[in-house]
Design an enzyme around this catalytic site. Structure first.
Site, PDB file in Angstrom:
ATOM      1  N   THR A 139       0.829  -1.199   0.000  1.00  0.00           N
ATOM      2  CA  THR A 139       0.000   0.000   0.000  1.00  0.00           C
ATOM      3  C   THR A 139       0.864   1.249   0.000  1.00  0.00           C
ATOM      4  O   THR A 139       1.992   1.231   0.488  1.00  0.00           O
ATOM      5  CB  THR A 139      -0.946   0.039   1.226  1.00  0.00           C
ATOM      6  OG1 THR A 139      -1.824   1.157   1.112  1.00  0.00           O
ATOM      7  CG2 THR A 139      -0.180   0.143   2.530  1.00  0.00           C
ATOM      8  N   HIS A 192      -2.236   6.217   6.086  1.00  0.00           N
ATOM      9  CA  HIS A 192      -3.195   5.958   7.178  1.00  0.00           C
ATOM     10  C   HIS A 192      -3.267   4.460   7.463  1.00  0.00           C
ATOM     11  O   HIS A 192      -3.252   4.021   8.613  1.00  0.00           O
ATOM     12  CB  HIS A 192      -4.596   6.442   6.811  1.00  0.00           C
ATOM     13  CG  HIS A 192      -4.683   7.909   6.578  1.00  0.00           C
ATOM     14  ND1 HIS A 192      -4.710   8.815   7.603  1.00  0.00           N
ATOM     15  CD2 HIS A 192      -4.737   8.625   5.438  1.00  0.00           C
ATOM     16  CE1 HIS A 192      -4.781  10.029   7.107  1.00  0.00           C
ATOM     17  NE2 HIS A 192      -4.796   9.949   5.788  1.00  0.00           N
ATOM     18  N   LYS A 193      -3.362   3.673   6.379  1.00  0.00           N
ATOM     19  CA  LYS A 193      -3.477   2.230   6.552  1.00  0.00           C
ATOM     20  C   LYS A 193      -2.187   1.635   7.123  1.00  0.00           C
ATOM     21  O   LYS A 193      -2.233   0.773   8.001  1.00  0.00           O
ATOM     22  CB  LYS A 193      -3.832   1.579   5.206  1.00  0.00           C
ATOM     23  CG  LYS A 193      -5.294   1.768   4.869  1.00  0.00           C
ATOM     24  CD  LYS A 193      -5.672   1.415   3.442  1.00  0.00           C
ATOM     25  CE  LYS A 193      -5.112   0.134   2.933  1.00  0.00           C
ATOM     26  NZ  LYS A 193      -5.672  -0.209   1.606  1.00  0.00           N
ATOM     27  N   ASP A 249      -7.991  -5.059   0.426  1.00  0.00           N
ATOM     28  CA  ASP A 249      -8.954  -4.202  -0.260  1.00  0.00           C
ATOM     29  C   ASP A 249     -10.195  -4.140   0.609  1.00  0.00           C
ATOM     30  O   ASP A 249     -10.604  -5.136   1.203  1.00  0.00           O
ATOM     31  CB  ASP A 249      -9.290  -4.749  -1.655  1.00  0.00           C
ATOM     32  CG  ASP A 249      -9.842  -3.647  -2.554  1.00  0.00           C
ATOM     33  OD1 ASP A 249      -9.282  -2.534  -2.562  1.00  0.00           O
ATOM     34  OD2 ASP A 249     -10.853  -3.886  -3.248  1.00  0.00           O
ATOM     35  N   GLY A 261     -11.436   8.457   5.185  1.00  0.00           N
ATOM     36  CA  GLY A 261     -12.506   7.867   4.383  1.00  0.00           C
ATOM     37  C   GLY A 261     -13.891   8.149   4.953  1.00  0.00           C
ATOM     38  O   GLY A 261     -14.234   9.288   5.292  1.00  0.00           O
ATOM     39  N   TYR A 262     -14.681   7.103   5.101  1.00  0.00           N
ATOM     40  CA  TYR A 262     -16.064   7.236   5.553  1.00  0.00           C
ATOM     41  C   TYR A 262     -16.181   7.224   7.081  1.00  0.00           C
ATOM     42  O   TYR A 262     -17.294   7.146   7.606  1.00  0.00           O
ATOM     43  CB  TYR A 262     -16.905   6.094   4.964  1.00  0.00           C
ATOM     44  CG  TYR A 262     -16.949   6.061   3.447  1.00  0.00           C
ATOM     45  CD1 TYR A 262     -17.924   6.747   2.735  1.00  0.00           C
ATOM     46  CD2 TYR A 262     -16.004   5.335   2.717  1.00  0.00           C
ATOM     47  CE1 TYR A 262     -17.966   6.707   1.347  1.00  0.00           C
ATOM     48  CE2 TYR A 262     -16.032   5.293   1.326  1.00  0.00           C
ATOM     49  CZ  TYR A 262     -17.010   5.980   0.650  1.00  0.00           C
ATOM     50  OH  TYR A 262     -17.041   5.947  -0.730  1.00  0.00           O
ATOM     51  N   ASP A 263     -15.062   7.272   7.796  1.00  0.00           N
ATOM     52  CA  ASP A 263     -15.080   7.184   9.262  1.00  0.00           C
ATOM     53  C   ASP A 263     -16.071   8.142   9.938  1.00  0.00           C
ATOM     54  O   ASP A 263     -16.740   7.748  10.897  1.00  0.00           O
ATOM     55  CB  ASP A 263     -13.673   7.419   9.840  1.00  0.00           C
ATOM     56  CG  ASP A 263     -12.803   6.167   9.765  1.00  0.00           C
ATOM     57  OD1 ASP A 263     -13.338   5.083   9.467  1.00  0.00           O
ATOM     58  OD2 ASP A 263     -11.595   6.280  10.016  1.00  0.00           O
ATOM     59  N   LYS A 285     -10.702   1.725  17.448  1.00  0.00           N
ATOM     60  CA  LYS A 285     -11.141   1.387  16.080  1.00  0.00           C
ATOM     61  C   LYS A 285     -10.483   0.077  15.624  1.00  0.00           C
ATOM     62  O   LYS A 285     -11.161  -0.813  15.099  1.00  0.00           O
ATOM     63  CB  LYS A 285     -10.794   2.525  15.105  1.00  0.00           C
ATOM     64  CG  LYS A 285     -11.216   2.205  13.676  1.00  0.00           C
ATOM     65  CD  LYS A 285     -10.791   3.253  12.660  1.00  0.00           C
ATOM     66  CE  LYS A 285     -10.984   2.704  11.246  1.00  0.00           C
ATOM     67  NZ  LYS A 285     -10.428   3.559  10.195  1.00  0.00           N
ATOM     68  N   ARG A 339     -10.611  -4.037   9.087  1.00  0.00           N
ATOM     69  CA  ARG A 339      -9.193  -4.287   8.810  1.00  0.00           C
ATOM     70  C   ARG A 339      -8.516  -4.917  10.027  1.00  0.00           C
ATOM     71  O   ARG A 339      -7.682  -5.803   9.899  1.00  0.00           O
ATOM     72  CB  ARG A 339      -8.499  -2.968   8.424  1.00  0.00           C
ATOM     73  CG  ARG A 339      -7.192  -3.152   7.706  1.00  0.00           C
ATOM     74  CD  ARG A 339      -6.711  -1.905   6.983  1.00  0.00           C
ATOM     75  NE  ARG A 339      -7.216  -0.682   7.560  1.00  0.00           N
ATOM     76  CZ  ARG A 339      -8.218   0.024   7.054  1.00  0.00           C
ATOM     77  NH1 ARG A 339      -8.790  -0.340   5.939  1.00  0.00           N
ATOM     78  NH2 ARG A 339      -8.646   1.109   7.662  1.00  0.00           N
TER      79      ARG A 339
HETATM   80  P1  IMP Z   1      -8.912   0.444   0.448  1.00  0.00           P
HETATM   81  O1  IMP Z   1      -9.208  -0.734  -0.385  1.00  0.00           O
HETATM   82  O2  IMP Z   1      -8.425   0.097   1.816  1.00  0.00           O
HETATM   83  O3  IMP Z   1      -8.051   1.449  -0.255  1.00  0.00           O
HETATM   84  O4  IMP Z   1     -10.303   1.159   0.728  1.00  0.00           O
HETATM   85  C1  IMP Z   1     -11.110   1.687  -0.314  1.00  0.00           C
HETATM   86  C2  IMP Z   1     -11.837   2.883   0.218  1.00  0.00           C
HETATM   87  O5  IMP Z   1     -12.697   2.473   1.283  1.00  0.00           O
HETATM   88  C3  IMP Z   1     -10.942   3.967   0.814  1.00  0.00           C
HETATM   89  O6  IMP Z   1     -10.527   4.877  -0.174  1.00  0.00           O
HETATM   90  C4  IMP Z   1     -11.865   4.625   1.816  1.00  0.00           C
HETATM   91  O7  IMP Z   1     -12.692   5.555   1.183  1.00  0.00           O
HETATM   92  C5  IMP Z   1     -12.717   3.460   2.292  1.00  0.00           C
HETATM   93  N1  IMP Z   1     -12.161   2.885   3.533  1.00  0.00           N
HETATM   94  C6  IMP Z   1     -11.332   1.827   3.667  1.00  0.00           C
HETATM   95  N2  IMP Z   1     -11.038   1.588   4.951  1.00  0.00           N
HETATM   96  C7  IMP Z   1     -11.700   2.526   5.654  1.00  0.00           C
HETATM   97  C8  IMP Z   1     -11.788   2.808   7.050  1.00  0.00           C
HETATM   98  O8  IMP Z   1     -11.194   2.148   7.921  1.00  0.00           O
HETATM   99  N3  IMP Z   1     -12.555   3.849   7.378  1.00  0.00           N
HETATM  100  C9  IMP Z   1     -13.224   4.608   6.458  1.00  0.00           C
HETATM  101  N4  IMP Z   1     -13.162   4.394   5.169  1.00  0.00           N
HETATM  102  C10 IMP Z   1     -12.408   3.355   4.745  1.00  0.00           C
END
Ligand code: IMP
Length: 206
Positions: A22, A26-27, A82, A163-165, A185, A191
């Site tokens: 990645t 944040h992740k 993902d 993100g949508y937190d 969290k 995750r």
């Molecule tokens: P990704 O596959 O982890 O990149 O997640 C795809 C999208 O989902 C991200 O761009 C965020 O908009 C949303 N997302 C993933 N994980 C989280 C989280 O822990 N909190 C809020 N939104 C998340």
């Protein structure tokens, strides 16, 4: 100094190295807080600066694309994840398209605004975050899934996370993900749960 370049190479202070496919800081930060006994390394750390095209239509498919890209191009073991936010009233959308729900190049805030608009006046606000992790280890591929159920709030609350937190209220809590500490969290998140399964597997198989 590191000896070897496998997933679990050992450095001088005996910390084991784990490549997480990645660029998302944040992740990386979240995963580093969860996986304490491994040195978590991101794509930038292995000089992989390319944007990996995630064009599968499932979470498993995208996680596999990312993990395979790193293993095939850098010849190292790694894991990739993902995540999608699945909203019942929207038939599971934005789901695998959560990152670009409001369009290519959109911000987290654009996505939040679009989702709040899509749910305006909608009573059923049930949703879940689902994460799939693909692990490439010693020539084999393994998948791990984690999810957390909750509801989409009517307004944003909190400044933490990403993100949508600010609009996700997990079941059993009175704070959105954006109001919680990262530790809380991680304890209950999609995750966090998928990662615990990954760690459990690594403990017994790595
Ligand atoms: P990704 O596959 O982890 O990149 O997640 C795809 C999208 O989902 C991200 O761009 C965020 O908009 C949303 N997302 C993933 N994980 C989280 C989280 O822990 N909190 C809020 N939104 C998340």
């Amino acid at each position: 100094m590191t000896v070897g370049c496998s997933l679990l190479s050992v450095d001088l202070n005996k910390m084991k190295k784990l490549v997480f496919a990645t660029h998302n800081v944040h992740k990386l930060e979240e995963l580093r807080a969860i996986i304490k006994n491994f040195d978590i390394v991101g794509l930038t750390d292995i000089n992989c600066h390319e944007e990996i095209v995630e064009d599968a239509d499932t979470l498993d498919g995208n996680a596999k694309i990312k993990a395979d890209f790193v293993t095939n191009n850098f010849h190292i073991d790694c894991f990739a994840d993902d995540t999608g936010l699945e909203v019942d009233a929207l038939d599971g959308a934005p789901g695998v398209y959560s990152a670009r729900y409001a369009g290519e190049g959109c911000s987290y805030q654009d996505n939040v605004n679009k989702l709040l608009e899509a749910l305006e006046g909608v009573e059923n606000r049930r949703a879940r975050f689902r994460t799939v992790i693909a692990l490439n280890l010693n020539g084999e591929q393994h998948f791990f899934e984690g999810k957390v159920e909750g509801v989409i709030t009517k307004e944003q609350h909190g400044e933490k996370g990403f993100g949508y937190d600010p609009i996700f209220l997990p079941d059993g809590f009175d704070q959105t993900f954006a109001e919680m500490s990262m530790e809380v969290k991680n304890e209950i998140s999609h995750r966090g749960r998928a990662t615990k399964k990954l760690i459990e597997f690594l403990i017994h198989n790595a």
